[in-house]
Write a protein that holds these residues in place. Structure first.
Motif, PDB file in Angstrom:
ATOM      1  N   PHE A 159      -1.678   1.532  -4.368  1.00 28.12           N
ATOM      2  CA  PHE A 159      -0.473   0.723  -4.232  1.00 28.12           C
ATOM      3  C   PHE A 159       0.721   1.339  -4.930  1.00 28.12           C
ATOM      4  CE2 PHE A 159      -4.035  -2.080  -3.705  1.00 28.12           C
ATOM      5  CZ  PHE A 159      -3.686  -2.749  -2.549  1.00 28.12           C
ATOM      6  N   THR A 160       1.896   1.018  -4.403  1.00 28.74           N
ATOM      7  CA  THR A 160       3.161   1.389  -5.012  1.00 28.74           C
ATOM      8  C   THR A 160       3.951   0.109  -5.231  1.00 28.74           C
ATOM      9  OG1 THR A 160       3.233   3.586  -4.003  1.00 28.74           O
ATOM     10  CG2 THR A 160       5.341   2.627  -4.646  1.00 28.74           C
ATOM     11  N   ALA A 161       4.596   0.031  -6.386  1.00 24.85           N
ATOM     12  CA  ALA A 161       5.419  -1.140  -6.715  1.00 24.85           C
ATOM     13  C   ALA A 161       6.854  -0.690  -6.962  1.00 24.85           C
ATOM     14  CB  ALA A 161       4.884  -1.841  -7.959  1.00 24.85           C
ATOM     15  N   ILE A 162       7.779  -1.533  -6.580  1.00 22.43           N
ATOM     16  CA  ILE A 162       9.170  -1.377  -6.982  1.00 22.43           C
ATOM     17  C   ILE A 162       9.401  -2.516  -7.966  1.00 22.43           C
ATOM     18  CG2 ILE A 162      11.586  -1.412  -6.313  1.00 22.43           C
ATOM     19  CD1 ILE A 162       9.060  -0.464  -3.764  1.00 22.43           C
ATOM     20  N   ILE A 163       9.747  -2.142  -9.193  1.00 23.35           N
ATOM     21  CA  ILE A 163       9.880  -3.094 -10.300  1.00 23.35           C
ATOM     22  C   ILE A 163      11.338  -3.139 -10.735  1.00 23.35           C
ATOM     23  CG2 ILE A 163       9.111  -3.647 -12.640  1.00 23.35           C
ATOM     24  CD1 ILE A 163       6.605  -1.910 -12.065  1.00 23.35           C
ATOM     25  N   SER A 174       0.844  -1.192   0.000  1.00 21.40           N
ATOM     26  CA  SER A 174       0.000   0.000   0.000  1.00 21.40           C
ATOM     27  C   SER A 174       0.883   1.247   0.000  1.00 21.40           C
ATOM     28  CB  SER A 174      -0.926   0.010   1.219  1.00 21.40           C
ATOM     29  OG  SER A 174      -0.188   0.272   2.393  1.00 21.40           O
ATOM     30  N   ASP A 175       0.360   2.314  -0.597  1.00 21.11           N
ATOM     31  CA  ASP A 175       1.082   3.590  -0.584  1.00 21.11           C
ATOM     32  C   ASP A 175       1.445   3.967   0.844  1.00 21.11           C
ATOM     33  OD1 ASP A 175       0.812   3.796  -3.321  1.00 21.11           O
ATOM     34  OD2 ASP A 175      -0.557   5.512  -3.274  1.00 21.11           O
ATOM     35  N   ASN A 176       0.487   3.816   1.745  1.00 16.19           N
ATOM     36  CA  ASN A 176       0.717   4.213   3.135  1.00 16.19           C
ATOM     37  C   ASN A 176       1.870   3.411   3.746  1.00 16.19           C
ATOM     38  OD1 ASN A 176      -0.028   5.732   5.574  1.00 16.19           O
ATOM     39  ND2 ASN A 176      -0.556   3.704   6.356  1.00 16.19           N
ATOM     40  N   PHE A 177       1.879   2.118   3.525  1.00 13.56           N
ATOM     41  CA  PHE A 177       2.937   1.290   4.109  1.00 13.56           C
ATOM     42  C   PHE A 177       4.305   1.640   3.518  1.00 13.56           C
ATOM     43  CE2 PHE A 177       5.625  -2.534   4.045  1.00 13.56           C
ATOM     44  CZ  PHE A 177       5.781  -2.695   5.405  1.00 13.56           C
ATOM     45  N   LEU A 178       4.403   1.643   2.194  1.00 12.47           N
ATOM     46  CA  LEU A 178       5.716   1.848   1.569  1.00 12.47           C
ATOM     47  C   LEU A 178       6.207   3.291   1.619  1.00 12.47           C
ATOM     48  CD1 LEU A 178       5.587  -0.468  -1.580  1.00 12.47           C
ATOM     49  CD2 LEU A 178       6.961  -0.746   0.472  1.00 12.47           C
ATOM     50  N   SER A 233       3.099  -1.587 -21.639  1.00  5.21           N
ATOM     51  CA  SER A 233       4.062  -0.656 -21.048  1.00  5.21           C
ATOM     52  C   SER A 233       4.294  -1.055 -19.594  1.00  5.21           C
ATOM     53  CB  SER A 233       3.527   0.774 -21.156  1.00  5.21           C
ATOM     54  OG  SER A 233       4.466   1.684 -20.679  1.00  5.21           O
ATOM     55  N   PRO A 234       5.266  -1.925 -19.321  1.00  2.00           N
ATOM     56  CA  PRO A 234       5.460  -2.511 -17.993  1.00  2.00           C
ATOM     57  C   PRO A 234       5.689  -1.509 -16.859  1.00  2.00           C
ATOM     58  CG  PRO A 234       6.790  -3.663 -19.608  1.00  2.00           C
ATOM     59  CD  PRO A 234       6.219  -2.464 -20.283  1.00  2.00           C
ATOM     60  N   LEU A 235       6.182  -0.330 -17.168  1.00  3.78           N
ATOM     61  CA  LEU A 235       6.525   0.634 -16.109  1.00  3.78           C
ATOM     62  C   LEU A 235       5.532   1.786 -16.026  1.00  3.78           C
ATOM     63  CD1 LEU A 235      10.372   0.761 -16.727  1.00  3.78           C
ATOM     64  CD2 LEU A 235       9.098  -0.695 -15.139  1.00  3.78           C
ATOM     65  N   SER A 236       4.368   1.644 -16.643  1.00  5.90           N
ATOM     66  CA  SER A 236       3.409   2.746 -16.629  1.00  5.90           C
ATOM     67  C   SER A 236       2.532   2.712 -15.378  1.00  5.90           C
ATOM     68  CB  SER A 236       2.556   2.737 -17.897  1.00  5.90           C
ATOM     69  OG  SER A 236       1.793   1.566 -17.958  1.00  5.90           O
ATOM     70  N   PHE A 268      15.939  -0.351 -11.165  1.00  5.21           N
ATOM     71  CA  PHE A 268      14.639  -0.496 -10.515  1.00  5.21           C
ATOM     72  C   PHE A 268      13.887   0.808 -10.660  1.00  5.21           C
ATOM     73  CE2 PHE A 268      17.405   0.925  -7.052  1.00  5.21           C
ATOM     74  CZ  PHE A 268      16.674   1.972  -6.519  1.00  5.21           C
ATOM     75  N   TRP A 269      12.573   0.674 -10.585  1.00  8.65           N
ATOM     76  CA  TRP A 269      11.686   1.813 -10.750  1.00  8.65           C
ATOM     77  C   TRP A 269      10.624   1.764  -9.668  1.00  8.65           C
ATOM     78  CZ3 TRP A 269      13.274  -1.657 -14.364  1.00  8.65           C
ATOM     79  CH2 TRP A 269      14.146  -1.190 -15.352  1.00  8.65           C
ATOM     80  N   VAL A 270      10.281   2.917  -9.114  1.00 14.63           N
ATOM     81  CA  VAL A 270       9.204   3.028  -8.126  1.00 14.63           C
ATOM     82  C   VAL A 270       7.998   3.574  -8.873  1.00 14.63           C
ATOM     83  CG1 VAL A 270       8.448   4.102  -5.976  1.00 14.63           C
ATOM     84  CG2 VAL A 270      10.869   3.473  -6.280  1.00 14.63           C
ATOM     85  N   ILE A 271       6.929   2.795  -8.906  1.00 17.80           N
ATOM     86  CA  ILE A 271       5.746   3.161  -9.682  1.00 17.80           C
ATOM     87  C   ILE A 271       4.528   3.180  -8.756  1.00 17.80           C
ATOM     88  CG2 ILE A 271       4.298   2.576 -11.680  1.00 17.80           C
ATOM     89  CD1 ILE A 271       7.206   3.026 -12.493  1.00 17.80           C
ATOM     90  N   GLN A 272       3.908   4.344  -8.640  1.00 13.22           N
ATOM     91  CA  GLN A 272       2.656   4.423  -7.882  1.00 13.22           C
ATOM     92  C   GLN A 272       1.520   4.022  -8.818  1.00 13.22           C
ATOM     93  OE1 GLN A 272       3.465   8.530  -6.208  1.00 13.22           O
ATOM     94  NE2 GLN A 272       2.416   7.531  -4.504  1.00 13.22           N
ATOM     95  N   SER A 273       0.560   3.287  -8.296  1.00 13.87           N
ATOM     96  CA  SER A 273      -0.582   2.784  -9.068  1.00 13.87           C
ATOM     97  C   SER A 273      -0.128   2.113 -10.365  1.00 13.87           C
ATOM     98  CB  SER A 273      -1.563   3.924  -9.373  1.00 13.87           C
ATOM     99  OG  SER A 273      -2.029   4.518  -8.203  1.00 13.87           O
ATOM    100  N   PRO A 274       0.655   1.049 -10.257  1.00 10.73           N
ATOM    101  CA  PRO A 274       1.187   0.402 -11.466  1.00 10.73           C
ATOM    102  C   PRO A 274       0.081  -0.151 -12.358  1.00 10.73           C
ATOM    103  CG  PRO A 274       1.546  -0.978  -9.541  1.00 10.73           C
ATOM    104  CD  PRO A 274       1.008   0.325  -9.044  1.00 10.73           C
ATOM    105  N   LYS A 275       0.202   0.147 -13.629  1.00 16.99           N
ATOM    106  CA  LYS A 275      -0.827  -0.247 -14.592  1.00 16.99           C
ATOM    107  C   LYS A 275      -0.848  -1.753 -14.849  1.00 16.99           C
ATOM    108  CE  LYS A 275      -2.903   1.672 -18.675  1.00 16.99           C
ATOM    109  NZ  LYS A 275      -2.829   2.775 -19.626  1.00 16.99           N
ATOM    110  N   PHE A 276       0.280  -2.447 -14.635  1.00 24.10           N
ATOM    111  CA  PHE A 276       0.294  -3.892 -14.892  1.00 24.10           C
ATOM    112  C   PHE A 276      -0.733  -4.628 -14.043  1.00 24.10           C
ATOM    113  CE2 PHE A 276       3.536  -3.761 -11.501  1.00 24.10           C
ATOM    114  CZ  PHE A 276       3.132  -4.807 -10.698  1.00 24.10           C
TER     115      PHE A 276
END
Length: 125
Positions: free
Chosen positions: A78-82, A18-22, A113-116, A48-56
């Motif tokens: 959510f936020t993802a680190i990819i 979750s955004d709040n957690f990360l 677009s994996p990082l969108s 690595f990339w930090v993506i908020q609300s990852p589209k994948f």
């Protein structure tokens, strides 16, 4: 950031929370800063990339995964680190613990677009 289209899909690994957690509860900025410094010391590149609300997550492949993430609060963001480096994602999982992990191929028809992000970018005034 301009991304160069790839002809052959590659495997992306991720952690997601979750955004709040990360972004609030965990010292994510500090953890990633340390890792960037480590990559510099060993003369490796940062991939690595930090993506908020990852589209994948909107991919059909992730329907069940997303449903589990949204329990019990469907309004969470959510936020993802990819990364393409699976060992880095495993290392992050050990550091952060309360996150989910996974992987996917991209770009594909379902994930072009994996990082969108699904979140609109704010333009500076």
């Amino acid at each position: 950031m301009t991304l160069i289209p790839l002809k052959k899909p590659i495997t992306y690994h991720f952690i997601i929370g979750s955004d709040n957690f990360l972004l609030v509860e965990e010292p994510l900025e500090e953890v990633l800063r340390e890792r960037v410094q480590h990559f510099g010391r060993i003369e490796s590149y940062t991939n690595f990339w930090v993506i908020q609300s990852p589209k994948f997550l909107d991919s059909v492949e992730f329907n069940d995964f997303k449903r589990k993430l949204l329990e019990p609060d469907p309004s969470k963001n959510f936020t993802a680190i990819i990364s393409t480096n699976e060992r880095f994602i495993c290392w992050l999982k050990l550091r952060l613990q309360n996150v989910a992990t996974g992987s996917f191929l991209g770009p594909t028809k379902d994930i072009p677009s994996p990082l969108s992000s699904t979140r609109a970018l704010l333009e500076p005034n």
